[in-house]
Write a protein that holds these residues in place. Structure first.
Motif, PDB file in Angstrom:
ATOM      1  N   ASP A  36       0.833  -1.207   0.000  1.00 48.03           N
ATOM      2  CA  ASP A  36       0.000   0.000   0.000  1.00 48.03           C
ATOM      3  C   ASP A  36       0.867   1.257   0.000  1.00 48.03           C
ATOM      4  O   ASP A  36       0.535   2.256  -0.656  1.00 48.03           O
ATOM      5  CB  ASP A  36      -0.930  -0.006   1.210  1.00 48.03           C
ATOM      6  CG  ASP A  36      -2.053  -1.029   1.085  1.00 48.03           C
ATOM      7  OD1 ASP A  36      -2.225  -1.598  -0.015  1.00 48.03           O
ATOM      8  OD2 ASP A  36      -2.751  -1.268   2.095  1.00 48.03           O
TER       9      ASP A  36
ATOM     10  N   ALA B  69       0.936   4.192  -2.680  1.00 45.21           N
ATOM     11  CA  ALA B  69       0.666   5.567  -2.257  1.00 45.21           C
ATOM     12  C   ALA B  69       1.785   6.506  -2.692  1.00 45.21           C
ATOM     13  O   ALA B  69       1.531   7.658  -3.080  1.00 45.21           O
ATOM     14  CB  ALA B  69       0.486   5.616  -0.743  1.00 45.21           C
TER      15      ALA B  69
ATOM     16  N   ARG C   6      -3.956   4.000  -5.279  1.00 47.03           N
ATOM     17  CA  ARG C   6      -4.585   3.146  -4.276  1.00 47.03           C
ATOM     18  C   ARG C   6      -4.697   1.739  -4.856  1.00 47.03           C
ATOM     19  O   ARG C   6      -4.630   1.563  -6.076  1.00 47.03           O
ATOM     20  CB  ARG C   6      -5.968   3.685  -3.917  1.00 47.03           C
ATOM     21  CG  ARG C   6      -5.948   5.051  -3.248  1.00 47.03           C
ATOM     22  CD  ARG C   6      -7.344   5.618  -3.138  1.00 47.03           C
ATOM     23  NE  ARG C   6      -7.944   5.821  -4.459  1.00 47.03           N
ATOM     24  CZ  ARG C   6      -9.182   6.257  -4.658  1.00 47.03           C
ATOM     25  NH1 ARG C   6      -9.963   6.534  -3.632  1.00 47.03           N
ATOM     26  NH2 ARG C   6      -9.641   6.416  -5.888  1.00 47.03           N
TER      27      ARG C   6
ATOM     28  N   HIS D 134     -10.530  -5.155  -3.339  1.00 41.59           N
ATOM     29  CA  HIS D 134     -10.351  -4.029  -4.255  1.00 41.59           C
ATOM     30  C   HIS D 134     -10.718  -4.353  -5.697  1.00 41.59           C
ATOM     31  O   HIS D 134     -10.602  -3.482  -6.565  1.00 41.59           O
ATOM     32  CB  HIS D 134      -8.903  -3.532  -4.179  1.00 41.59           C
ATOM     33  CG  HIS D 134      -8.494  -3.112  -2.794  1.00 41.59           C
ATOM     34  ND1 HIS D 134      -8.933  -1.940  -2.215  1.00 41.59           N
ATOM     35  CD2 HIS D 134      -7.712  -3.732  -1.867  1.00 41.59           C
ATOM     36  CE1 HIS D 134      -8.424  -1.839  -0.993  1.00 41.59           C
ATOM     37  NE2 HIS D 134      -7.688  -2.908  -0.755  1.00 41.59           N
TER      38      HIS D 134
END
Length: 297
Positions: A43, A47, A52, A79
């Protein structure tokens, strides 16, 4: 060294290296162990690029071992990221019959074949089926900058373990390396260790090692066994008797000509002499730098 469209998250045991291809259609190559620390690192990688997880257009898997696919389920389920895996690894997820590791089932949205060309960032990645460590292992090849994302192949300072327990297993690894060499890569991004820039030297080391193992299967077995011991203990400390019950231990023992308990003791003693394994409170622990274990419960 690396072009601006490619970022690499170095693997930290038990996670393999993860690569991020940037551009209009960002993709991840491999997905780490799935541990909390691995998920957080991925992540953060995203970022840092202004992305994302849900912005990814695919996760492209090099092969179906747990250190490469452990984190893919979260990306797919939470996701909606599509997952791509070669057809020959669909029934080989995590090599259960040898390594005895498992991950929760994950969907495969695109079944890959040799020669497929995939949109990745603003680039195209060519699927090169190499096999070897798993039936469906692939290399992702970017021909403009001549970069190969190789899974476990062509490491700097080590080689991928070979399937010594199967007929032709060592030769299959050599053939896979030859297929990488034929691409003529300028840079190799392997699943373990640093990015390789002296590619001819790394290829030569790999081929020399596999050539030696063709005539010395016990050496190949001990190499694979050492890696299996460390990978197992990174997941959870165990005693030697528990290690001896794992399927890879039986294969190593049969190849080196020792009882299973004796083969495991030999592997552990060698690793302990190098400070890689130590005993504490009756259990064996790996001392290699590793991702923190997930919190209990």
């Amino acid at each position: 060294m690396l072009p601006p469209w490619l970022r690499v998250l170095p693997g930290r045991t038990p996670s393999a290296t993860v690569a991020l291809v940037l551009g209009r259609a960002p993709v991840l190559v491999d997905a780490g162990s799935g541990r909390v620390a691995s998920r957080a690192a991925i992540d953060a990688l995203l970022a840092d690029a202004g992305l994302r997880p849900g912005d990814l257009t695919a996760v492209l898997l090099t092969h179906a071992h747990d250190d490469h696919v452990g984190g893919v389920g979260r990306l797919a389920r939470e996701h909606g990221v599509p997952v791509a895996l070669h057809a020959a690894d669909l029934d080989h997820r995590c090599d259960r019959a040898f390594l005895a590791f498992d991950v929760p089932p994950f969907p495969v949205d695109r079944v890959l074949a040799d020669g497929d060309v995939l949109a990745a960032g603003d680039r195209e990645l060519h699927v090169v089926h190499v096999g070897g460590q798993t039936p469906g292992a692939v290399v992702y090849w970017e021909p403009v900058d001549r970069i190969a994302l190789t899974g476990d192949l062509v490491q700097d300072g080590d080689v991928a373990w070979a399937r010594f327990h199967e007929p032709g297993g060592v030769a299959a690894m050599a053939a896979a390396v030859h297929r990488v060499a034929a691409l003529g890569p300028r840079i190799v991004v392997p699943g373990h260790g640093p990015v390789v820039t002296d590619v001819p030297a790394a290829i030569a080391r790999s081929l020399d090692r596999y050539a030696a193992w063709e005539h010395d299967l016990p050496a190949a077995a001990r190499h694979a066994g050492r890696r299996a011991v460390v990978h197992t203990l990174v997941h959870a400390p165990r005693d030697a008797a528990a290690l001896a019950r794992l399927p890879w231990a039986r294969h190593v023992a049969a190849t080196v000509g020792l009882p299973v308990e004796g083969a495991v003791d030999e592997l552990v003693a060698g690793l302990a002499a190098r400070g890689i394994v130590r005993e504490r409170d009756g259990l064996l622990h790996a001392t290699v730098p590793a991702e923190p274990a997930d919190p209990a419960g």
